[in-house]
Design a protein around this motif. Structure first.
Motif, PDB file in Angstrom:
ATOM      1  N   ARG A 174       0.830  -1.200   0.000  1.00  0.00           N
ATOM      2  CA  ARG A 174       0.000   0.000   0.000  1.00  0.00           C
ATOM      3  C   ARG A 174       0.868   1.256   0.000  1.00  0.00           C
ATOM      4  N   GLN A 175       1.978   1.225   0.720  1.00  0.00           N
ATOM      5  CA  GLN A 175       2.856   2.388   0.753  1.00  0.00           C
ATOM      6  C   GLN A 175       3.448   2.664  -0.626  1.00  0.00           C
ATOM      7  N   GLN A 176       3.837   1.614  -1.339  1.00  0.00           N
ATOM      8  CA  GLN A 176       4.358   1.804  -2.699  1.00  0.00           C
ATOM      9  C   GLN A 176       3.300   2.417  -3.603  1.00  0.00           C
ATOM     10  N   VAL A 181       1.103   6.297  -7.118  1.00  0.00           N
ATOM     11  CA  VAL A 181      -0.180   6.723  -7.692  1.00  0.00           C
ATOM     12  C   VAL A 181      -0.640   8.049  -7.098  1.00  0.00           C
ATOM     13  N   TRP A 182      -0.575   8.158  -5.771  1.00  0.00           N
ATOM     14  CA  TRP A 182      -1.032   9.382  -5.106  1.00  0.00           C
ATOM     15  C   TRP A 182       0.092  10.398  -4.916  1.00  0.00           C
ATOM     16  N   GLU A 183       1.339   9.964  -5.127  1.00  0.00           N
ATOM     17  CA  GLU A 183       2.513  10.825  -4.982  1.00  0.00           C
ATOM     18  C   GLU A 183       2.650  11.354  -3.558  1.00  0.00           C
ATOM     19  N   HIS A 184       2.297  10.517  -2.583  1.00  0.00           N
ATOM     20  CA  HIS A 184       2.490  10.833  -1.171  1.00  0.00           C
ATOM     21  C   HIS A 184       3.785  10.181  -0.720  1.00  0.00           C
ATOM     22  N   SER A 185       4.797  10.985  -0.421  1.00  0.00           N
ATOM     23  CA  SER A 185       6.099  10.442  -0.081  1.00  0.00           C
ATOM     24  C   SER A 185       6.213  10.068   1.392  1.00  0.00           C
ATOM     25  N   TYR A 190      -3.497   4.534   4.306  1.00  0.00           N
ATOM     26  CA  TYR A 190      -3.829   3.426   3.411  1.00  0.00           C
ATOM     27  C   TYR A 190      -5.314   3.390   3.043  1.00  0.00           C
ATOM     28  N   ARG A 191      -6.130   4.195   3.720  1.00  0.00           N
ATOM     29  CA  ARG A 191      -7.543   4.243   3.351  1.00  0.00           C
ATOM     30  C   ARG A 191      -7.721   4.732   1.923  1.00  0.00           C
ATOM     31  N   LEU A 192      -6.830   5.619   1.462  1.00  0.00           N
ATOM     32  CA  LEU A 192      -6.891   6.087   0.079  1.00  0.00           C
ATOM     33  C   LEU A 192      -6.800   4.921  -0.891  1.00  0.00           C
ATOM     34  N   VAL A 193      -5.855   4.024  -0.626  1.00  0.00           N
ATOM     35  CA  VAL A 193      -5.622   2.890  -1.522  1.00  0.00           C
ATOM     36  C   VAL A 193      -6.793   1.923  -1.476  1.00  0.00           C
ATOM     37  N   ASP A 194      -7.208   1.538  -0.282  1.00  0.00           N
ATOM     38  CA  ASP A 194      -8.261   0.531  -0.148  1.00  0.00           C
ATOM     39  C   ASP A 194      -9.581   1.007  -0.745  1.00  0.00           C
ATOM     40  N   ALA A 195      -9.917   2.285  -0.529  1.00  0.00           N
ATOM     41  CA  ALA A 195     -11.169   2.808  -1.075  1.00  0.00           C
ATOM     42  C   ALA A 195     -11.125   2.854  -2.593  1.00  0.00           C
TER      43      ALA A 195
END
Length: 227
Positions: A174-176, A181-185, A190-195
């Protein structure tokens, strides 16, 4: 110049966001309700929407759902609370990202730019079109077809699919995915990814409960099939 539709009922926040974005060369369209936001979206065709969740009358969540019913314009939620339920429901309603208020105009602009880049970027794996089972991914036209019919994907959903499908069978944490994808360094949410995965599955899977394409690697992340 980016045209930004700001749907925010607090006059002070609305004015502050507008001044900060205008100072950075953006055009802002300001409304105080979801109903006015929908009308302005149709009339002015903005490049991106900044949407407050707590609106009078039609809620921000309902406004987001109604926008997604007819438009794939990028949406960034402005939320006063970092509450799991509010954030997850907002993302599941179709938002591409969220920003917790109060936030500086620099942060808001950075998150806007990251979302807008997803509308034009594609994964660079050397192929222009690839077929995966019943799914056709066109990386030049940025189109996805399932059984020959085009699938309407929001910018973040499209970029997530492009990224995962560029490396079938490879597992990403999820961090990768947040970083790519979201460009969050930073160590992100991880809610962004799962949703986003949930929304993407609902559009490309025959049975989202038994996914064939976006597969979960329990306790780690996701990979792209079919295997």
């Amino acid at each position: 110049m980016t045209r930004v539709l700001v749907i925010e009922d607090d006059p002070a926040v609305r004015r502050g966001v507008s001044l900060g974005l205008r100072h950075r060369g953006h055009e802002t369209l300001l409304v105080a309700t979801g109903e006015d936001g929908l009308a302005e979206l149709v009339a002015s065709a903005p490049d991106i929407v900044l949407l407050d969740l707590m609106l009078p009358g039609m809620s921000g969540l309902e406004t987001c759902r109604r926008i997604r019913a007819f438009s794939q314009v990028p949406i960034v939620i402005l939320s006063a609370r970092d509450d799991d339920v509010d954030v997850v429901v907002g993302l599941e309603a179709g938002a591409d990202d969220y920003v917790i208020k109060p936030a500086s105009s620099e942060v808001i602009e950075a998150r806007m730019r990251a979302v807008l880049r997803r509308t034009t970027q594609s994964a660079s794996d050397g192929r222009t079109r690839s077929t995966h089972g019943d799914l056709l991914v066109d990386r030049v036209a940025l189109r996805v077809l399932k059984h020959g019919a085009e699938v309407a994907l929001a910018p973040t959903e499209l970029k997530l699919l492009l990224f995962l499908s560029a490396a079938p069978e490879q597992t990403f944490s999820r961090q990768q995915l947040l970083e790519q994808v979201w460009e969050h360094s930073f160590h992100g949410d991880y809610r962004l990814v799962d949703a986003c995965v949930m929304r993407l599955r609902s559009k490309i899977e025959d049975d989202p409960r038994s996914p064939r394409y976006i597969q979960t690697v329990r306790g780690f992340g996701y990979r792209f099939g079919p295997l």
